[in-house]
Scaffold this active site. Structure first.
Site, PDB file in Angstrom:
ATOM      1  N   ASP A 102       0.817  -1.217   0.000  1.00 28.13           N
ATOM      2  CA  ASP A 102       0.000   0.000   0.000  1.00 28.13           C
ATOM      3  C   ASP A 102       0.853   1.271   0.000  1.00 28.13           C
ATOM      4  O   ASP A 102       1.723   1.461   0.856  1.00 28.13           O
ATOM      5  CB  ASP A 102      -0.950   0.013   1.214  1.00 28.13           C
ATOM      6  CG  ASP A 102      -2.102  -0.968   1.016  1.00 28.13           C
ATOM      7  OD1 ASP A 102      -2.455  -1.249  -0.149  1.00 28.13           O
ATOM      8  OD2 ASP A 102      -2.638  -1.450   2.021  1.00 28.13           O
ATOM      9  N   HIS A 259       0.490  -7.641  -0.756  1.00 27.82           N
ATOM     10  CA  HIS A 259      -0.770  -8.387  -0.705  1.00 27.82           C
ATOM     11  C   HIS A 259      -1.533  -8.278  -2.018  1.00 27.82           C
ATOM     12  O   HIS A 259      -1.191  -7.456  -2.888  1.00 27.82           O
ATOM     13  CB  HIS A 259      -1.629  -7.917   0.477  1.00 27.82           C
ATOM     14  CG  HIS A 259      -2.009  -6.464   0.411  1.00 27.82           C
ATOM     15  ND1 HIS A 259      -1.137  -5.453   0.745  1.00 27.82           N
ATOM     16  CD2 HIS A 259      -3.159  -5.853   0.032  1.00 27.82           C
ATOM     17  CE1 HIS A 259      -1.726  -4.288   0.602  1.00 27.82           C
ATOM     18  NE2 HIS A 259      -2.956  -4.502   0.149  1.00 27.82           N
ATOM     19  N   ARG A 274     -11.227   0.973   4.781  1.00 26.72           N
ATOM     20  CA  ARG A 274      -9.765   0.900   4.888  1.00 26.72           C
ATOM     21  C   ARG A 274      -9.161   2.219   5.371  1.00 26.72           C
ATOM     22  O   ARG A 274      -9.525   3.287   4.891  1.00 26.72           O
ATOM     23  CB  ARG A 274      -9.186   0.570   3.508  1.00 26.72           C
ATOM     24  CG  ARG A 274      -7.697   0.300   3.534  1.00 26.72           C
ATOM     25  CD  ARG A 274      -7.163   0.047   2.135  1.00 26.72           C
ATOM     26  NE  ARG A 274      -6.613   1.277   1.601  1.00 26.72           N
ATOM     27  CZ  ARG A 274      -5.618   1.330   0.713  1.00 26.72           C
ATOM     28  NH1 ARG A 274      -5.083   0.213   0.248  1.00 26.72           N
ATOM     29  NH2 ARG A 274      -5.170   2.480   0.272  1.00 26.72           N
TER      30      ARG A 274
HETATM   31  C1  SIN Z   1      -6.123  -3.317  -0.387  1.00 28.51           C
HETATM   32  O1  SIN Z   1      -5.410  -3.629  -1.308  1.00 28.51           O
HETATM   33  O2  SIN Z   1      -5.758  -2.493   0.448  1.00 28.51           O
HETATM   34  C2  SIN Z   1      -7.486  -3.963  -0.249  1.00 28.51           C
HETATM   35  C3  SIN Z   1      -7.379  -5.422  -0.022  1.00 28.51           C
HETATM   36  C4  SIN Z   1      -8.712  -6.110  -0.050  1.00 28.51           C
HETATM   37  O3  SIN Z   1      -9.719  -5.506  -0.431  1.00 28.51           O
HETATM   38  O4  SIN Z   1      -8.754  -7.275   0.313  1.00 28.51           O
END
Ligand code: SIN
Length: 283
Positions: A102, A259, A274
């Protein structure tokens, strides 16, 4: 007095499920310390059975640091730090659906992300995490030595340029809306290998969404090297997969993880909130 946390590892490399904490009220010092220790050990914590209002999510984030305001993805009215990650039923997901760390295109990229799953699909919509510390450790000594002094350019241009990614998100036609800014073309340079400020451990710090090129290498050399690093760092042995439940809060450390949000739940709605927490300049 809070109950002791129950922590269960999810995979060999990283990830843990946590129970026995209520994240909607202020954390006492012992619980904060236990969560910090667990983050240093597991990288991503998946805290079950929570109920958070937008204000409570923001208050939780503020206990870990200063929440970022995303320069492109719009925050919620009155709460610009909180992005509602909404994927309506019948649409494809596009937020975070490839490997990334991120906000690595910030000068001070986000240290932590806190993502609250309010309504998640009955099946699908998992998020996969990879240990970039494990990836670095898996490299041979000569390659590690080669990478150590290198830096790479990061920017948001590949992810957000309307010319290559379409402009529907800037025209209010998508569930998550964006505000175009020339800042997507800004470039920052970060080390390819960074040291975690709290643990002192080293990890790779490149990701396919935001890393553009390794400084000093030709384009083909950089592309080949990055492809090798991405391939290595997403090996199943270095990953864990979070299955969301309604009320799961995931907290992860972007300084040694990347991720990937899996887009495999077209028929279902998914509603998440978020917040990212400002980090330090990578060194
Ligand atoms: C993100 O990439 O911050 C979101 C991850 C998600 O929606 O699982």
């Amino acid at each position: 007095m809070m109950r002791p946390l129950q922590i269960r590892g999810l995979a060999g490399a990283l990830g843990a499920e946590v129970r026995g904490v209520d994240l909607s009220s202020p954390l006492d010092a012992a619980t904060r310390e236990a969560l910090d220790d667990a983050l240093h050990r597991y990288g991503v914590l998946c805290v079950r059975d929570q109920k958070l209002s937008t204000e409570a999510l923001l208050a939780l984030a503020k206990q870990f640091g200063s929440p970022d305001v995303h320069p492109i993805a719009n925050g919620m009215p009155g709460h610009p730090e909180v992005i509602k990650v909404l994927k309506p039923a019948g649409e494809r997901a596009f937020f975070g659906t490839s490997w990334h760390t991120d906000n690595s295109f910030f000068e001070c990229p986000s240290a932590l992300t806190i993502l609250y799953g309010e309504q998640v699909p009955p099946v699908g919509g998992d998020t996969v995490f990879a240990s970039m510390e494990g990836a670095l450790a898996a490299l041979s000594e000569p390659v590690r030595r080669f990478l150590e002094p290198l830096c790479a350019v990061h920017s948001a241009s590949s992810a957000y340029d309307p010319k290559t990614t379409g402009d529907a998100k800037y025209r209010g036609e998508t569930a998550i809306q964006y505000t175009f800014s020339d800042r997507i073309y800004d470039e920052v340079v970060h080390p390819v290998v960074r040291t975690h400020p709290a643990t002192g451990r080293k990890s790779l710090y490149v990701n396919p969404m935001f890393t553009q090129q390794i400084v000093g290498l030709s384009k083909p050399e950089s592309a080949a090297l990055l492809a090798m690093l991405y391939d290595l760092s997403t090996r199943p042995e270095l990953c864990c997969r979070i299955h969301w439940e309604n009320g799961t809060v995931a907290i992860w450390d972007n300084r040694w993880l990347q991720h990937y949000a899996i887009d495999d739940y077209a028929d279902y709605e998914r509603i998440m909130y978020r917040v990212t927490v400002r980090g330090e300049r990578p060194v």
